[in-house]
Design a protein around this motif. Structure first.
Motif, PDB file in Angstrom:
ATOM      1  N   LEU A 173       0.825  -1.207   0.000  1.00  0.00           N
ATOM      2  CA  LEU A 173       0.000   0.000   0.000  1.00  0.00           C
ATOM      3  C   LEU A 173       0.861   1.259   0.000  1.00  0.00           C
ATOM      4  CD1 LEU A 173      -2.648  -1.267   2.582  1.00  0.00           C
ATOM      5  CD2 LEU A 173      -2.803  -1.357   0.090  1.00  0.00           C
ATOM      6  N   ASN A 198      -4.787   4.382  -1.351  1.00  0.00           N
ATOM      7  CA  ASN A 198      -4.225   4.334  -0.008  1.00  0.00           C
ATOM      8  C   ASN A 198      -2.834   4.944   0.003  1.00  0.00           C
ATOM      9  OD1 ASN A 198      -2.904   2.980   2.463  1.00  0.00           O
ATOM     10  ND2 ASN A 198      -5.054   2.441   2.694  1.00  0.00           N
ATOM     11  N   GLN A 217      -3.022   8.713  -0.051  1.00  0.00           N
ATOM     12  CA  GLN A 217      -3.347   9.205   1.288  1.00  0.00           C
ATOM     13  C   GLN A 217      -2.121   9.188   2.197  1.00  0.00           C
ATOM     14  OE1 GLN A 217      -7.869   7.266   1.170  1.00  0.00           O
ATOM     15  NE2 GLN A 217      -6.404   6.561   2.692  1.00  0.00           N
ATOM     16  N   ASN A 218      -1.374   8.103   2.165  1.00  0.00           N
ATOM     17  CA  ASN A 218      -0.299   7.909   3.134  1.00  0.00           C
ATOM     18  C   ASN A 218       1.052   8.453   2.700  1.00  0.00           C
ATOM     19  OD1 ASN A 218      -1.229   6.657   5.593  1.00  0.00           O
ATOM     20  ND2 ASN A 218      -1.937   4.962   4.312  1.00  0.00           N
ATOM     21  N   SER A 269      -8.070  10.574  -3.673  1.00  0.00           N
ATOM     22  CA  SER A 269      -7.934   9.165  -3.307  1.00  0.00           C
ATOM     23  C   SER A 269      -9.136   8.409  -3.849  1.00  0.00           C
ATOM     24  CB  SER A 269      -7.855   9.012  -1.787  1.00  0.00           C
ATOM     25  OG  SER A 269      -7.887   7.642  -1.436  1.00  0.00           O
ATOM     26  N   GLY A 274      -9.534   4.172  -1.948  1.00  0.00           N
ATOM     27  CA  GLY A 274      -8.468   3.954  -0.973  1.00  0.00           C
ATOM     28  C   GLY A 274      -8.932   3.944   0.462  1.00  0.00           C
ATOM     29  N   TRP A 275     -10.242   4.076   0.673  1.00  0.00           N
ATOM     30  CA  TRP A 275     -10.774   4.219   2.031  1.00  0.00           C
ATOM     31  C   TRP A 275     -11.164   2.861   2.598  1.00  0.00           C
ATOM     32  CZ3 TRP A 275     -12.690   9.322   3.907  1.00  0.00           C
ATOM     33  CH2 TRP A 275     -13.129   9.268   5.223  1.00  0.00           C
ATOM     34  N   SER A 305      -3.827  -4.801  10.627  1.00  0.00           N
ATOM     35  CA  SER A 305      -3.091  -3.575  10.324  1.00  0.00           C
ATOM     36  C   SER A 305      -1.774  -3.517  11.087  1.00  0.00           C
ATOM     37  CB  SER A 305      -3.941  -2.351  10.657  1.00  0.00           C
ATOM     38  OG  SER A 305      -5.065  -2.266   9.811  1.00  0.00           O
ATOM     39  N   PHE A 355      -3.663   2.996   8.239  1.00  0.00           N
ATOM     40  CA  PHE A 355      -4.081   2.305   7.021  1.00  0.00           C
ATOM     41  C   PHE A 355      -5.539   2.625   6.688  1.00  0.00           C
ATOM     42  CE2 PHE A 355      -0.614  -0.925   7.823  1.00  0.00           C
ATOM     43  CZ  PHE A 355       0.021  -0.762   6.591  1.00  0.00           C
ATOM     44  N   GLY A 369      -9.186   4.856   6.404  1.00  0.00           N
ATOM     45  CA  GLY A 369      -9.479   6.132   5.785  1.00  0.00           C
ATOM     46  C   GLY A 369      -9.719   7.273   6.752  1.00  0.00           C
ATOM     47  N   THR A 401      -6.545   9.008   8.312  1.00  0.00           N
ATOM     48  CA  THR A 401      -5.647   9.454   7.248  1.00  0.00           C
ATOM     49  C   THR A 401      -6.229  10.637   6.499  1.00  0.00           C
ATOM     50  OG1 THR A 401      -4.993   7.147   6.995  1.00  0.00           O
ATOM     51  CG2 THR A 401      -4.270   8.670   5.306  1.00  0.00           C
TER      52      THR A 401
END
Length: 484
Positions: free
Chosen positions: A202, A259, A262-263, A285, A288-289, A312, A342, A344, A347
Motif C-alpha cells: 500500500l 491508499n 493518502q499515506n 484518493s 483507498g478508504w 493492520s 491504514f 481512511g 488518514t
C-alpha cells in the motif's frame, strides 16, 4: 460535521471511552513537524535535503532522454537543476521510463520492487508547457502471506515487464491521464507521472530486508521509499519546482494507489512546501478508504478471524510501514495505534485539516464505494443470506459515519452492492459513465439542496477549480446508487 467544530471523537474513539475536542488548540505533539537542520546550500557538499549543490554545468541529456541538448546548473536552493530554463525538450508526446535506483544507486538504492528489481515510473512532459502535474500511484492490493497471498501476484512483485531506464515510447493513457482533450479537457496537457506498483505494501513500506512470506518467497517492502525516490528525481531532473507560482499538483491513485496517495501526501507536501502553503496541492484518493472500526467477528479478512486492527498492526510490522507524522499524531491523540493510519478516517482527516490543527492543509477529494467489491469480498461479505445482508448494512453504515466524521468536504460515497452486479472499485475506469440523478428518497446529503455532478470527470474538474474547497457552498453527498 463542519471544519470549525471538528471533533476528534468522530469514530477514532469508538470503544475508547473518551472524547477529545479540537475546537481551539491541537493536543501536544500534534501540528507542524519540525524539520532537520537546514543544509548550507552552495558549499559544494551534498547534505541532507539537498538534491544537488554546485559542481558546475551538467549536460541536460545526462539527466533525461527527453532532452535534446543544453547544459544546466544546480538551482540556488539546491533542490534541483534549472532544467525548465536550460534544457530543450524533444518534440511530440513522449513517455520516459525512469528507474531511480539505476540513475544513482548511492541515493536511491532502496527504490526497489518486492523481488529486488528496480522500481520504475513513467514521465510524460506537458506538450504545451503547462505547470499542472498529475502524479498517479498504481494500485493492485497488498500481500502479507497470511491474509493475502503473495505467491500469486506475478507482475505486481516486479518491474521485469517494464521498459528499460531512459526508454522512450508513445503511450495512450485513460481517465485523468488521457491526452485526449475531449476525454480529459482539464488535464490532457498536464505533466503526467504514472508509478508502477510493485511493493505490495500500500506504498507504506520502508523494509529493504527480504521477509519470508508464502510460496517460499522472500520479499522486500519499499513502497514509501519508492515514492520518496520518485519525488526527488522529478524535483532534481524534471522541473517539479514550487518556486514557480503557477505550479499545481494533483496527487492521486486508485485502490492500493489511493491508499498510497493518502499515506504519502505528506512527502509531497514536504517536497513542495511553497505549493503546500499556497494550497496548490490536490489529493484525490480513489477506492483507498478502508473502515477503521470494523469488528464483526464473523466477517474478517480472508476468514482468518483477526480484527482489522490486528491485521493492520501485523502489516505495519512486516512492511516497517511509515505513516505521516500528522496521521500518527492524530491516532496517538485518540488513543489508537499508529497502524490505524491504514484506515481512511484518520488518514483523510490528517490530509485536509489545517496545519494549525495538526493536518497537512491539502485540498482533498475522497471517492470510495461504501460497498466496494474488493474490500467487502475480502471480508467474506459475498452471499445474499439474511445474516450477510445485515452485516453488509452494518459495514455500509460504518463507512458512512467514518466518512462524515473525517470532515472532508469533497466526498463521493455511493453504495453500490457488488452482489447484484456492481463492480465499482476505483473511479478512473468509469471516468465518464453518468451518475444517477440525486434521489431525495434514497440518497443522503449533509446539506441541502444536494450538490451533484453528471460524472466523475466533472466532479474532479470542479474539485480542481474550486477556490475554497473546505469552506465553500459545495455539498457532501452520499448517493444511494451510482450505476445508471
Amino acid at each position: 460535521m463542519r471544519m470549525d467544530v471538528f471533533v476528534v471523537a468522530f469514530g477514532l474513539l469508538v470503544g475508547c471511552g473518551r472524547d477529545v475536542s479540537w475546537e481551539t488548540e491541537p493536543p501536544e505533539g500534534v501540528g507542524a513537524v519540525a524539520s532537520a537542520a537546514v543544509a548550507t546550500c552552495g558549499n559544494g557538499i551534498l547534505e541532507q535535503d539537498e538534491l544537488c549543490d554546485g559542481g558546475g554545468a551538467v549536460a541536460c541529456t545526462a539527466l533525461s532522454a527527453l532532452y535534446t541538448g543544453g547544459q544546466t546548473v544546480c538551482s540556488s536552493t539546491c533542490r534541483g537543476y534549472e532544467v525548465a530554463r536550460d534544457c530543450r525538450m524533444k518534440p511530440g508526446v513522449l513517455v520516459e521510463t525512469i528507474r531511480p535506483a539505476l540513475r544513482e544507486a548511492s541515493r536511491w538504492a532502496g527504490a526497489k520492487c518486492n523481488d529486488g528489481t528496480s522500481f520504475a515510473f513513467n514521465f510524460s512532459p506537458s506538450p504545451t508547457g503547462s505547470k499542472v502535474w498529475v502524479i498517479n500511484l498504481g494500485g493492485g492490493g497488498y500481500c502479507d502471506g497470511t491474509t493475502s497471498a503473495c505467491a500469486n501476484r506475478g507482475v505486481l512483485l516486479t518491474s521485469k515487464g517494464e521498459p528499460a531506464d531512459r526508454a522512450l515510447e508513445t503511450r495512450a493513457g485513460s481517465g485523468i491521464l488521457s491526452r485526449d482533450p475531449e476525454e480529459n479537457p482539464t488535464f490532457a496537457d498536464a505533466n503526467q507521472v504514472s508509478a508502477h506498483y510493485c511493493s505490495s505494501d500500500l506504498w507504506t513500506g520502508t523494509n529493504p530486508t527480504p521477509q519470508p512470506v508464502d510460496g517460499g518467497l522472500r520479499l522486500r517492502f519499499n513502497g514509501r521509499l519508492n515514492v520518496r525516490a520518485l519525488l526527488e528525481v522529478l524535483r532534481r531532473d524534471y522541473g517539479l519546482d514550487d518556486r514557480n507560482n503557477a505550479l499545481k499538483v494533483v496527487w492521486t491513485g486508485s485502490s492500493a494507489g489511493g491508499n498510497g496517495a493518502q499515506n504519502n501526501a505528506d512527502q509531497l507536501a514536504r517536497a513542495l512546501p511553497r505549493a503546500q502553503a499556497a494550497r496548490r496541492l490536490w489529493v484525490i484518493s480513489s477506492a483507498g478508504w478502508m473502515p477503521l472500526n470494523w469488528t464483526n467477528p464473523d466477517y474478517t479478512q480472508s476468514g482468518m478471524g483477526m480484527p482489522d486492527t490486528v491485521v493492520s498492526a501485523q502489516l505495519a510490522t512486516l512492511y516497517q510501514a511509515e505513516f505521516s507524522p500528522e496521521c500518527r499524531a492524530l491516532a496517538r491523540a485518540a488513543g489508537r495505534q499508529e497502524s490505524d493510519c491504514f484506515a481512511g478516517l484518520p488518514t483523510v482527516a490528517s490530509l485536509h485539516l489545517p496545519v494549525a490543527r495538526g493536518g497537512l492543509g491539502l485540498r482533498t477529494l475522497a471517492a470510495t464505494n461504501r460497498r466496494d467489491p474488493v474490500y467487502t469480498t475480502h471480508h467474506g461479505l459475498t452471499d445474499l443470506s439474511a445474516k450477510t445482508n445485515a452485516a453488509l448494512q452494518e459495514w455500509d453504515d460504518l463507512m458512512a459515519r467514518e466518512m462524515r466524521d473525517s470532515g472532508v468536504r469533497w466526498l463521493f460515497a455511493p453504495s453500490d452492492d457488488p452482489r447484484v452486479g456492481s463492480q465499482l472499485h476505483g473511479v478512473y475506469g468509469p471516468w465518464r459513465l453518468p451518475f444517477k440523478p440525486f434521489n431525495a428518497t434514497n440518497d443522503v446529503c449533509d446539506d441541502l439542496p444536494a450538490y451533484t455532478v453528471p460524472d466523475f470527470r466533472e466532479m474532479v474538474t470542479r474539485f480542481f477549480e474550486d477556490p475554497s474547497p473546505d469552506t465553500s457552498h459545495l455539498k457532501v453527498c452520499f448517493n444511494g446508487e451510482w450505476l445508471p
